[in-house]
Write a protein that holds these residues in place. Structure first.
Motif, short mmCIF file in Angstrom:
data_model
loop_
_atom_site.label_atom_id
_atom_site.label_comp_id
_atom_site.label_asym_id
_atom_site.label_seq_id
_atom_site.Cartn_x
_atom_site.Cartn_y
_atom_site.Cartn_z
N ILE A 119 -7.26 0.82 6.25
CA ILE A 119 -8.42 0.51 7.10
C ILE A 119 -9.14 -0.73 6.59
CG2 ILE A 119 -10.71 1.33 7.79
CD1 ILE A 119 -9.44 4.17 7.94
N ILE A 120 -9.32 -0.82 5.27
CA ILE A 120 -9.99 -2.00 4.70
C ILE A 120 -9.18 -3.25 4.96
CG2 ILE A 120 -10.64 -3.13 2.54
CD1 ILE A 120 -11.40 -0.33 1.50
N VAL A 121 -7.88 -3.19 4.73
CA VAL A 121 -7.03 -4.37 4.94
C VAL A 121 -7.02 -4.76 6.42
CG1 VAL A 121 -4.66 -5.22 4.80
CG2 VAL A 121 -5.64 -3.99 2.88
N LEU A 122 -6.96 -3.78 7.31
CA LEU A 122 -7.01 -4.09 8.75
C LEU A 122 -8.31 -4.80 9.12
CD1 LEU A 122 -5.52 -0.92 10.48
CD2 LEU A 122 -4.66 -3.25 10.63
N THR A 123 -9.43 -4.31 8.61
CA THR A 123 -10.71 -4.95 8.93
C THR A 123 -10.80 -6.34 8.32
OG1 THR A 123 -11.82 -3.86 7.09
CG2 THR A 123 -11.97 -2.80 9.22
N GLU A 124 -10.26 -6.52 7.12
CA GLU A 124 -10.26 -7.85 6.49
C GLU A 124 -9.35 -8.81 7.24
OE1 GLU A 124 -11.97 -9.25 3.91
OE2 GLU A 124 -13.18 -7.42 3.85
N CYS A 125 -8.21 -8.34 7.69
CA CYS A 125 -7.29 -9.19 8.47
C CYS A 125 -7.94 -9.60 9.79
CB CYS A 125 -5.97 -8.48 8.73
SG CYS A 125 -4.96 -8.27 7.26
N PHE A 126 -8.62 -8.67 10.42
CA PHE A 126 -9.30 -8.98 11.68
C PHE A 126 -10.46 -9.93 11.43
CE2 PHE A 126 -12.58 -7.95 14.86
CZ PHE A 126 -11.87 -8.29 16.02
N ILE A 170 0.85 -1.20 0.00
CA ILE A 170 0.00 0.00 0.00
C ILE A 170 0.88 1.25 0.00
CG2 ILE A 170 -1.75 1.31 1.26
CD1 ILE A 170 -2.63 -1.41 2.50
N PHE A 171 1.87 1.25 0.87
CA PHE A 171 2.78 2.38 0.95
C PHE A 171 3.55 2.56 -0.36
CE2 PHE A 171 6.90 4.24 2.21
CZ PHE A 171 6.44 5.43 2.75
N PHE A 172 4.03 1.46 -0.93
CA PHE A 172 4.80 1.51 -2.17
C PHE A 172 3.98 2.08 -3.32
CE2 PHE A 172 6.18 -0.55 -6.13
CZ PHE A 172 7.47 -0.06 -6.21
N HIS A 173 2.74 1.59 -3.50
CA HIS A 173 1.86 2.09 -4.56
C HIS A 173 1.59 3.58 -4.38
CE1 HIS A 173 0.79 -1.85 -6.23
NE2 HIS A 173 0.85 -2.27 -4.99
N SER A 174 1.35 3.99 -3.14
CA SER A 174 1.05 5.39 -2.87
C SER A 174 2.25 6.29 -3.15
CB SER A 174 0.61 5.56 -1.41
OG SER A 174 -0.53 4.77 -1.17
#
Length: 130
Positions: A119-126, A79-83
């Motif tokens: 936020i989306i990835v965090l919620t999906e991981c959880f 995510i950081f790399f793409h941004s």
């Protein structure tokens, strides 16, 4: 690449949902919302200008994940790399004609898109942890 990591975190069905959602969201913003705001001379805090960038970061992240089913560097590093790449291209557009038009709102939109993606990835991981 030795550092490639297999995606065992987010199911393909969720990834496909996010790809379609952010593609449609970006199209709707560009085709309907932005012209409406401009035609009616409304103030929307710059959302019409940076909305496509907000949707482009998660779309790109999930689209590449859907195609490869692997992370390039890691879940959050990607995510950081793409941004960073998108911000770099935006900054280059200030100096090189033909790339685009430089706008600080676009950089802010990319950063917001990065936050939305995290936020989306965090919620999906959880949600699918285990």
């Amino acid at each position: 690449m030795a550092s490639e990591k297999k995606n065992k975190i987010i199911p393909k069905s969720s990834i496909l949902f996010y790809v379609i959602f952010f593609l449609l969201f970006g199209i709707l913003l560009n085709i309907f919302y932005r012209p409406y705001i401009y035609q009616n001379n409304l103030y929307d805090f710059g959302l019409s200008d940076m909305g496509i960038n907000i949707s482009f970061v998660p779309f790109t992240y999930f689209f590449l994940l859907l195609i490869r089913n692997k992370f390039y560097f890691g879940v959050y590093k990607d995510i950081f790399f793409h941004s960073i790449i998108l911000i770099f291209i935006e900054i280059l557009s200030a100096f090189i004609n033909g790339i685009g038009v430089f706008d600080f709102k676009d950089i802010f939109g990319i950063i917001l898109g990065m936050i939305v993606t995290v936020i989306i990835v965090l919620t999906e991981c959880f949600r699918y942890k285990g």
